[in-house]
Scaffold this active site. Structure first.
Site, PDB file in Angstrom:
ATOM      1  N   ASP A  46       0.861  -1.174   0.000  1.00 25.22           N
ATOM      2  CA  ASP A  46       0.000   0.000   0.000  1.00 25.22           C
ATOM      3  C   ASP A  46       0.897   1.223   0.000  1.00 25.22           C
ATOM      4  OD1 ASP A  46      -2.292   1.896   0.764  1.00 25.22           O
ATOM      5  OD2 ASP A  46      -3.298  -0.040   0.804  1.00 25.22           O
ATOM      6  N   ASP A  73       4.382   2.157  -4.206  1.00 24.73           N
ATOM      7  CA  ASP A  73       3.487   2.974  -5.032  1.00 24.73           C
ATOM      8  C   ASP A  73       3.343   2.256  -6.368  1.00 24.73           C
ATOM      9  OD1 ASP A  73       2.181   4.719  -6.690  1.00 24.73           O
ATOM     10  OD2 ASP A  73       3.299   6.481  -6.032  1.00 24.73           O
ATOM     11  N   ASN A 100      -5.935  -5.754  -6.236  1.00 27.66           N
ATOM     12  CA  ASN A 100      -7.090  -5.081  -5.625  1.00 27.66           C
ATOM     13  C   ASN A 100      -7.014  -3.555  -5.686  1.00 27.66           C
ATOM     14  OD1 ASN A 100      -9.262  -4.619  -3.429  1.00 27.66           O
ATOM     15  ND2 ASN A 100      -7.401  -3.800  -2.473  1.00 27.66           N
ATOM     16  N   TYR A 165     -12.083   6.138 -14.675  1.00 24.54           N
ATOM     17  CA  TYR A 165     -12.154   4.974 -13.783  1.00 24.54           C
ATOM     18  C   TYR A 165     -12.907   3.842 -14.486  1.00 24.54           C
ATOM     19  CZ  TYR A 165     -13.590   2.241  -9.614  1.00 24.54           C
ATOM     20  OH  TYR A 165     -13.827   1.240  -8.693  1.00 24.54           O
ATOM     21  N   LYS A 169     -11.656   0.170 -15.640  1.00 20.56           N
ATOM     22  CA  LYS A 169     -12.293  -1.025 -15.076  1.00 20.56           C
ATOM     23  C   LYS A 169     -12.866  -1.927 -16.182  1.00 20.56           C
ATOM     24  CE  LYS A 169     -11.550  -0.528 -10.662  1.00 20.56           C
ATOM     25  NZ  LYS A 169     -10.709  -1.499  -9.954  1.00 20.56           N
ATOM     26  N   VAL A 198     -19.570  -1.443  -1.986  1.00 21.29           N
ATOM     27  CA  VAL A 198     -19.118  -2.107  -0.761  1.00 21.29           C
ATOM     28  C   VAL A 198     -18.902  -1.030   0.298  1.00 21.29           C
ATOM     29  CG1 VAL A 198     -17.361  -3.631   0.217  1.00 21.29           C
ATOM     30  CG2 VAL A 198     -17.995  -3.833  -2.205  1.00 21.29           C
ATOM     31  N   THR A 200     -17.159   0.673   2.603  1.00 19.34           N
ATOM     32  CA  THR A 200     -15.805   0.903   3.117  1.00 19.34           C
ATOM     33  C   THR A 200     -15.743   2.345   3.611  1.00 19.34           C
ATOM     34  OG1 THR A 200     -15.103   1.656   0.957  1.00 19.34           O
ATOM     35  CG2 THR A 200     -14.801  -0.682   1.422  1.00 19.34           C
TER      36      THR A 200
HETATM   37  N1  LIG Z   1     -15.774  -0.199  -2.396  1.00 25.77           N
HETATM   38  C1  LIG Z   1     -16.544  -0.338  -3.471  1.00 25.77           C
HETATM   39  O1  LIG Z   1     -17.741  -0.102  -3.397  1.00 25.77           O
HETATM   40  C2  LIG Z   1     -15.985  -0.803  -4.799  1.00 25.77           C
HETATM   41  C3  LIG Z   1     -16.880  -0.978  -5.856  1.00 25.77           C
HETATM   42  C4  LIG Z   1     -16.407  -1.430  -7.079  1.00 25.77           C
HETATM   43  C5  LIG Z   1     -15.046  -1.701  -7.228  1.00 25.77           C
HETATM   44  N2  LIG Z   1     -14.205  -1.523  -6.176  1.00 25.77           N
HETATM   45  C6  LIG Z   1     -12.786  -1.829  -6.398  1.00 25.77           C
HETATM   46  O2  LIG Z   1     -12.318  -2.629  -5.339  1.00 25.77           O
HETATM   47  C7  LIG Z   1     -10.944  -2.337  -5.091  1.00 25.77           C
HETATM   48  C8  LIG Z   1     -10.769  -1.935  -3.636  1.00 25.77           C
HETATM   49  O3  LIG Z   1     -11.583  -0.793  -3.403  1.00 25.77           O
HETATM   50  P1  LIG Z   1     -11.811  -0.168  -1.971  1.00 25.77           P
HETATM   51  O4  LIG Z   1     -13.179   0.368  -1.968  1.00 25.77           O
HETATM   52  O5  LIG Z   1     -11.373  -1.071  -0.892  1.00 25.77           O
HETATM   53  O6  LIG Z   1     -10.822   1.104  -2.061  1.00 25.77           O
HETATM   54  P2  LIG Z   1     -10.000   1.828  -0.906  1.00 25.77           P
HETATM   55  O7  LIG Z   1      -9.657   3.178  -1.454  1.00 25.77           O
HETATM   56  O8  LIG Z   1     -10.709   1.740   0.374  1.00 25.77           O
HETATM   57  O9  LIG Z   1      -8.669   0.946  -0.835  1.00 25.77           O
HETATM   58  C9  LIG Z   1      -7.759   0.930  -1.877  1.00 25.77           C
HETATM   59  C10 LIG Z   1      -6.376   0.780  -1.288  1.00 25.77           C
HETATM   60  O10 LIG Z   1      -5.439   0.907  -2.357  1.00 25.77           O
HETATM   61  C11 LIG Z   1      -4.409   1.755  -1.935  1.00 25.77           C
HETATM   62  N3  LIG Z   1      -3.788   2.425  -3.067  1.00 25.77           N
HETATM   63  C12 LIG Z   1      -4.345   3.415  -3.813  1.00 25.77           C
HETATM   64  N4  LIG Z   1      -3.444   3.844  -4.719  1.00 25.77           N
HETATM   65  C13 LIG Z   1      -2.316   3.118  -4.529  1.00 25.77           C
HETATM   66  C14 LIG Z   1      -1.027   3.126  -5.144  1.00 25.77           C
HETATM   67  N5  LIG Z   1      -0.718   3.994  -6.118  1.00 25.77           N
HETATM   68  N6  LIG Z   1      -0.102   2.235  -4.707  1.00 25.77           N
HETATM   69  C15 LIG Z   1      -0.402   1.374  -3.695  1.00 25.77           C
HETATM   70  N7  LIG Z   1      -1.594   1.339  -3.075  1.00 25.77           N
HETATM   71  C16 LIG Z   1      -2.536   2.216  -3.476  1.00 25.77           C
HETATM   72  C17 LIG Z   1      -5.088   2.757  -1.002  1.00 25.77           C
HETATM   73  O11 LIG Z   1      -4.156   3.418  -0.137  1.00 25.77           O
HETATM   74  C18 LIG Z   1      -6.074   1.874  -0.264  1.00 25.77           C
HETATM   75  O12 LIG Z   1      -5.526   1.322   0.923  1.00 25.77           O
HETATM   76  C19 LIG Z   1     -10.571  -1.221  -6.066  1.00 25.77           C
HETATM   77  O13 LIG Z   1      -9.985  -1.777  -7.231  1.00 25.77           O
HETATM   78  C20 LIG Z   1     -11.914  -0.597  -6.396  1.00 25.77           C
HETATM   79  O14 LIG Z   1     -11.891   0.047  -7.638  1.00 25.77           O
HETATM   80  C21 LIG Z   1     -14.637  -1.066  -4.972  1.00 25.77           C
END
Ligand SMILES: NC(=O)c1ccc[n+]([C@@H]2O[C@H](COP(=O)([O-])OP(=O)(O)OC[C@H]3O[C@@H](n4cnc5c(N)ncnc54)[C@H](O)[C@@H]3O)[C@@H](O)[C@H]2O)c1
Length: 257
Positions: A46, A73, A100, A165, A169, A198, A200
């Site tokens: 992360d 990163d 993820n 985005y 995706k 989701v 979060t």
């Molecule tokens: N939460 C939702 O409702 C939802 C819906 C559809 C898709 N998604 C997908 O699920 C996955 C997780 O989503 P989430 O909601 O947990 O997001 P989130 O933002 O809560 O977590 C994403 C994590 O990725 C890390 N991150 C971001 N950029 C980064 C980088 N450049 N290098 C390393 N780490 C990095 C962030 O610090 C964070 O800890 C993502 O691919 C998101 O697009 C989420």
């Protein structure tokens, strides 16, 4: 909601070597927790050090294998390659890559510049490909593997204010099919997870209580999807029970349409 004591345990996941990107918060945090609870060896990366370290501190006591955190990163391709190599060494091999990490910042079509395009593709698309490319030799050495790519329901629904985005995706689903074809004979399965909304901490920022109520009304099922619900699907797809699952998308969206 199922409790930790009623959830499935997959014997095939015990001691498996797993790399999760973006594991410090949200869904990724739920994935790290779920794999650790299976007795898997988990590394995650992360850029958010503080929540990552708190997660390690929370999950380590009593874990068969405490999770390992590495800052990376993912927009830096060389750093992605180094991460995968380091994870293989630290875990003693690599069986499962969960791509993820992503970032769903909102943006207006009119404001997109070529630099912003590159930035969004770097955070939402490019690293998934290069992490997979780097992981494949390690998985071949392990005799097979699993790559799980996080897509999103957003472009299936055509949601507002995030065209880049959704472009990224949508591409992830195409990439998943392509890699599944190229890697199947190596015993490497590649699937996409397509979450609905989701609950979060980050998502809570985008939704008012009224917006949340509208969202639930658009789902077939009542209630909010939790990271642990997504993790349940990921565990299955990562396990040997899913040995004939590849090249497809698996929705976990409570029937949102
Ligand atoms: N939460 C939702 O409702 C939802 C819906 C559809 C898709 N998604 C997908 O699920 C996955 C997780 O989503 P989430 O909601 O947990 O997001 P989130 O933002 O809560 O977590 C994403 C994590 O990725 C890390 N991150 C971001 N950029 C980064 C980088 N450049 N290098 C390393 N780490 C990095 C962030 O610090 C964070 O800890 C993502 O691919 C998101 O697009 C989420």
């Amino acid at each position: 909601m199922s409790s930790a004591s009623t959830r499935a345990i997959y014997p095939s996941l015990r001691d498996k070597r797993i790399l999760v990107t973006g594991g410090a918060s949200g869904i990724g945090e739920g994935l790290v927790e779920a794999f650790v609870a299976q007795g898997a060896r988990v590394a995650f990366c992360d850029i958010a050090d503080e929540p990552a370290q708190s997660l390690v501190a929370r999950l380590s006591p009593g874990a068969a294998h405490p999770p390992l955190y590495r800052r990376c990163d993912l927009t830096d391709v060389e750093a992605v390659r180094a991460l995968v190599a380091e994870a293989e060494t630290a875990l003693g091999g690599l069986d499962v890559l969960v791509n993820n990490a992503g970032n769903d910042d909102r943006h207006k079509l009119d404001e997109v510049t070529p630099a912003y395009w590159d930035d969004r593709m770097a955070v939402n698309l490019r690293h998934l490909f290069f992490a997979a490319q780097a992981a494949v030799p390690a998985m071949r050495r392990a005799g097979g593997g699993v790559i799980l790519n996080f897509g999103s329901i957003s472009w299936h629904l055509g949601l507002k204010d995030m065209p880049l985005y959704q472009t990224a995706k949508a591409a992830i689903e195409g990439m998943t099919r392509a890699l599944a074809r190229d890697l199947g004979r190596d015993g490497i399965r590649v699937s996409a997870i397509v979450p609905g909304n989701v609950q979060t901490p980050r998502q809570e920022r985008w939704y008012t209580p009224e917006g949340e109520a509208e969202l639930v009304a658009s789902q077939c099922l009542d209630g909010r999807i939790q990271p642990s619900d997504v993790a349940a699907l990921v565990l299955f797809l990562a396990s040997d029970d899913a040995r004939m699952c590849t090249g497809h998308n698996y929705f976990i969206d409570a029937g949102w349409r």
